[in-house]
Design a protein around this motif. Structure first.
Motif, PDB file in Angstrom:
ATOM      1  N   ILE A 277       1.240  -0.942  -0.417  1.00  0.00           N
ATOM      2  CA  ILE A 277       0.301  -0.042   0.377  1.00  0.00           C
ATOM      3  C   ILE A 277       0.772   1.242   0.217  1.00  0.00           C
ATOM      4  O   ILE A 277       0.737   2.525  -0.650  1.00  0.00           O
ATOM      5  CB  ILE A 277      -0.928   0.202   1.307  1.00  0.00           C
ATOM      6  N   VAL A 278       1.559   1.151   1.125  1.00  0.00           N
ATOM      7  CA  VAL A 278       2.704   2.008   1.162  1.00  0.00           C
ATOM      8  C   VAL A 278       2.955   2.813  -0.612  1.00  0.00           C
ATOM      9  O   VAL A 278       3.612   3.833  -0.722  1.00  0.00           O
ATOM     10  CB  VAL A 278       3.490   2.376   1.899  1.00  0.00           C
ATOM     11  N   VAL A 281       0.707   4.631  -3.051  1.00  0.00           N
ATOM     12  CA  VAL A 281       0.499   5.061  -2.396  1.00  0.00           C
ATOM     13  C   VAL A 281       1.633   6.381  -2.675  1.00  0.00           C
ATOM     14  O   VAL A 281       1.406   7.542  -3.183  1.00  0.00           O
ATOM     15  CB  VAL A 281       0.050   5.946  -0.909  1.00  0.00           C
ATOM     16  N   LEU A 282       3.231   6.226  -2.972  1.00  0.00           N
ATOM     17  CA  LEU A 282       4.095   7.020  -3.434  1.00  0.00           C
ATOM     18  C   LEU A 282       4.429   7.292  -4.788  1.00  0.00           C
ATOM     19  O   LEU A 282       4.636   7.559  -5.619  1.00  0.00           O
ATOM     20  CB  LEU A 282       5.592   6.304  -2.949  1.00  0.00           C
ATOM     21  N   SER A 284       1.699   6.534  -6.750  1.00  0.00           N
ATOM     22  CA  SER A 284       0.360   7.482  -6.918  1.00  0.00           C
ATOM     23  C   SER A 284       0.628   8.590  -7.087  1.00  0.00           C
ATOM     24  O   SER A 284      -0.309   9.609  -7.548  1.00  0.00           O
ATOM     25  CB  SER A 284      -0.593   6.572  -6.930  1.00  0.00           C
ATOM     26  N   ARG A 285       1.189   9.464  -6.237  1.00  0.00           N
ATOM     27  CA  ARG A 285       2.160  10.736  -6.062  1.00  0.00           C
ATOM     28  C   ARG A 285       2.516  11.655  -7.651  1.00  0.00           C
ATOM     29  O   ARG A 285       2.312  11.992  -7.633  1.00  0.00           O
ATOM     30  CB  ARG A 285       3.030  11.010  -5.159  1.00  0.00           C
TER      31      ARG A 285
END
Length: 306
Positions: A277-278, A281-282, A284-285
């Motif tokens: 997940i982390v 998320v990174l 997707s920035r």
């Protein structure tokens, strides 16, 4: 030091499962097809490989059966989404759910079964070297084969004519069709090849990684492999590195538990999925970076007559 050598060896084995499955999914996605059914295919392949090895005593026949099961399910998926035009995401989810349920039902008779004695893995003499032996040289040939496969796939996609055609189908199927390429068959072949690799990963779990059969033993690795293709921005060498990263996180939880770290076991078990997940998320920035590397027609159907 010995515990760290064993941790490294376990990381390579855990990473191999993810690498094989993710490389298969990468082939799918390079052709423009998203297959969310990796979890189900891997479970059915794990059962097929285990059952075949128990029946025949031949591990390589078990791996072949796992690849066959993965290719068969992927072929059905490809027929549905490529020729019948079903939604790729919904069909993939249905395949995953089917694989989970079918493997649980068909595998009831194999829960207590044991594999026959197999030859010792690793490279003779080198596997007995202190520290380096268990870390690097005491593995099944597929561990080394995954590294060769990643490098070969990178060459195939960048240097070979067939690889360039595959990428063209994933980028602009209409243009590839106008040039005379059979887009549907190329996509179907890519889906079947990817399914065979997912099947090989599933068989590796039940024959080498944890040599037994239990319901749900893939334990989310199919979903992690799917995320890994995005993490690696659809590049085989990065897939390999990412697989070892996630494999290391998976093995770290067992190392920490064995070391007596005062953390709840449930929290440690969450580490691989939290890491997934982390990372997502990174990544997707920076959506522009993903779009620059993602096949342009990923997930989009193609109709030759349109």
């Amino acid at each position: 030091m010995e515990s760290y050598a064993l941790l490294m060896g376990a990381t390579l084995s855990a990473g191999t499962v993810l690498a094989l499955a993710a490389l298969g999914l990468l082939i799918n996605e390079k052709a423009g097809i998203v297959n969310l059914g990796a979890e189900g295919m891997m479970l059915c392949a794990a059962l097929a490989g285990f059952a075949t090895t128990v029946a025949t005593g031949n591990e390589w026949l078990g791996f072949a059966a796992g690849m066959g099961a993965g290719a068969l399910l992927a072929g059905i998926f490809g027929w549905l989404v490529i020729w019948l035009g079903t939604n790729q995401y919904a069909t993939g989810l249905a395949l995953s759910l089917f694989g989970v349920g079918f493997s649980a039902f068909a595998g009831l008779g194999y829960v207590q079964a044991k594999l026959p004695a197999l030859a010792e893995d690793g490279i003779p003499f080198l596997r007995d070297v202190p520290l380096a032996g268990p870390a690097l040289f005491a593995h099944d040939p597929l561990v080394y084969g995954a590294i060769v496969l990643a490098l070969a796939l990178a060459w195939f996609l960048q240097r070979s004519r067939a690889g360039l055609v595959l990428r063209a189908v994933g980028e602009s199927p209409a243009s590839a069709h106008a040039l005379g390429y059979r887009v549907r068959w190329i996509r179907w072949a890519a889906v079947v090849a990817g399914g065979a690799l997912c099947g090989l990963a599933g068989a590796f779990i039940s024959l080498e990684y944890t040599p037994l059969w239990v319901e749900g033993m893939v334990a989310g690795r199919g979903w992690i492999a799917l995320a890994l293709t995005t993490f690696a921005t659809w590049r085989p060498a990065r897939v390999l590195l990412g697989a070892y990263l996630f494999g290391g996180v998976t093995m770290l939880q067992f190392h920490l538990q064995a070391s007596g770290v005062a953390l709840p076991s449930q929290l440690l078990s969450m580490l691989p999925y939290l890491a997934t997940i982390v990372v997502l998320v990174l990544i997707s920035r920076n959506p522009a970076w993903i779009r620059a590397n993602m096949p342009a027609s990923l997930g989009k159907p193609f109709y030759p007559g349109a």
